[in-house]
Design an enzyme around this catalytic site. Structure first.
Site, mmCIF file in Angstrom:
data_model
loop_
_atom_site.group_PDB
_atom_site.id
_atom_site.type_symbol
_atom_site.label_atom_id
_atom_site.label_comp_id
_atom_site.label_asym_id
_atom_site.label_seq_id
_atom_site.Cartn_x
_atom_site.Cartn_y
_atom_site.Cartn_z
ATOM 1 N N CYS A 1 0.810 -1.227 0.000
ATOM 2 C CA CYS A 1 0.000 0.000 0.000
ATOM 3 C C CYS A 1 0.839 1.271 0.000
ATOM 4 O O CYS A 1 0.331 2.349 -0.330
ATOM 5 C CB CYS A 1 -0.948 0.005 1.193
ATOM 6 S SG CYS A 1 -2.138 -1.357 1.187
ATOM 7 N N HIS B 1 -3.417 7.424 2.099
ATOM 8 C CA HIS B 1 -3.777 6.086 1.648
ATOM 9 C C HIS B 1 -5.168 5.769 2.183
ATOM 10 O O HIS B 1 -5.483 6.029 3.345
ATOM 11 C CB HIS B 1 -2.761 5.066 2.159
ATOM 12 C CG HIS B 1 -3.189 3.656 1.965
ATOM 13 N ND1 HIS B 1 -3.655 3.177 0.759
ATOM 14 C CD2 HIS B 1 -3.253 2.606 2.834
ATOM 15 C CE1 HIS B 1 -3.971 1.903 0.882
ATOM 16 N NE2 HIS B 1 -3.736 1.534 2.123
ATOM 17 N N ASN C 1 -10.055 -0.069 -0.291
ATOM 18 C CA ASN C 1 -8.597 0.018 -0.256
ATOM 19 C C ASN C 1 -8.049 -0.498 -1.579
ATOM 20 O O ASN C 1 -8.060 -1.700 -1.837
ATOM 21 C CB ASN C 1 -8.069 -0.810 0.922
ATOM 22 C CG ASN C 1 -6.558 -0.734 1.054
ATOM 23 O OD1 ASN C 1 -5.865 -0.220 0.181
ATOM 24 N ND2 ASN C 1 -6.040 -1.269 2.152
#
Length: 331
Positions: A125, A258, A288
């Site tokens: 990520c 993020h 996500n």
């Protein structure tokens, strides 16, 4: 000069001149996801814990390369540049279509680029912040004049659709930026800050590898521990970025974090004393998307007019590895 000889470009700061994003055509609400994959969960359970309402999942002929190509082309279109003017493609991804060639060189070919170079970066990520840092360093050193940086994930490939604690959290997508040299002092990418702690690798990992012979590929996550480390490490990375530039939290005009969990995003905003309307949130609609989440969110906020030229933007991310980092950009 021979094409494969090193070319020295003008040295200077790095500015961001193009943004682009791409999402799979098919979107699933929480209820639709539960019905499609026979999950024992509910819209209320997912929303209350994560802030996620829907996500996009690839179907048909959609791939990591097709999404990355679409996002990269949109970034070029936004900037007014053509593929012939780009020196390199750097792609952040944990979900390539093939072990090799890289997604980057496939995108290079799809764009019609006949020169330059391309490679992938794997930092889960945090991948986009890592790739951004590499591209910034290459531009500042004169190795390249213009670089497309793409974050793309097809995380639906890595999910255990019987594990309701993880499969509801992720989505597929791609985001891209075009970086160029020539930024003046105080403009463009001001600083980036990267960290990793491999001792924490078993908190969030993929068991197996994309395309492995056994076919056993599944994401595993110890959610509470990842959440705890995210709060601590992201706060430290943000402080590091502010200190490096002699700034206070109140100097930040936009946060593009993020997009993993709304509670983490809200916590970071409070630390910076940023009102909610100065935080770009897409986790509710994208879930996500790992390395794609920051550039997807940035693309949305630039295109709808929220983020304007000259404004100070903070980016931060944490992912499997554990890896984490931050970046400050004057748009």
């Amino acid at each position: 000069m021979a094409q494969d000889q090193a070319v020295q470009h003008s040295v200077g700061g790095t500015r961001l001149t193009g943004v682009g994003g791409a999402l799979p055509k098919r979107a699933f609400s929480n209820d639709e996801l539960a019905a499609e994959f026979n999950l024992d969960t509910s819209d209320d359970w997912i929303r209350s814990r994560t802030g996620i309402c829907q996500r996009h999942i690839v179907s048909g002929d959609e791939t990591a390369v097709s999404l990355a190509h679409a996002a990269a082309q949109r970034a070029l279109d936004y900037s007014g540049r053509t593929a012939d003017e780009v020196d390199a493609v750097i792609v952040a991804t944990s979900t390539p279509d093939q072990v090799f060639p890289s997604v980057a060189v496939r995108v290079q070919a799809a764009l019609g680029m006949k020169r330059g170079f391309g490679f992938d970066v794997s930092a889960a990520c945090s991948g986009f912040v890592y790739a951004l840092t590499v591209a910034d360093s290459m531009i500042r050193s004169g190795q390249a004049g213009r670089i497309l940086v793409v974050g793309v994930e097809v995380f639906s490939r890595l999910l255990d659709w019987e594990d309701r604690s993880t499969c509801v959290l992720f989505g597929d997508g791609a985001g891209a930026v075009l970086l160029e040299g020539g930024a003046k002092a105080g403009e463009g990418i001001l600083s980036t800050h990267l960290h990793a702690d491999g001792r924490l690798g078993d908190l969030l990992y993929v068991d197996g590898a994309v395309g492995c012979a056994s076919g056993k590929v599944a994401l595993k996550m110890h959610g509470r521990e990842v959440f705890r480390h995210a709060v601590v490490n992201l706060a430290a990375a943000v402080d590091e970025a502010l200190e490096a530039n002699g700034l206070q939290g109140t100097d930040i005009q936009w946060m593009v974090p993020h997009q993993a969990n709304l509670r983490i995003i809200d916590g970071m905003a409070k630390k910076l004393s940023l009102p909610s309307d100065r935080v770009v949130v897409t986790v509710d609609r994208h879930a996500n998307t790992s390395a794609a989440s920051i550039p997807l969110a940035l693309d949305e906020a630039v295109r709808d007019g929220r983020i304007k030229k000259g404004e100070l933007v903070l980016m931060e991310a944490l992912g499997g590895g554990l890896t984490w980092g931050s970046a400050l950009i004057r748009m």
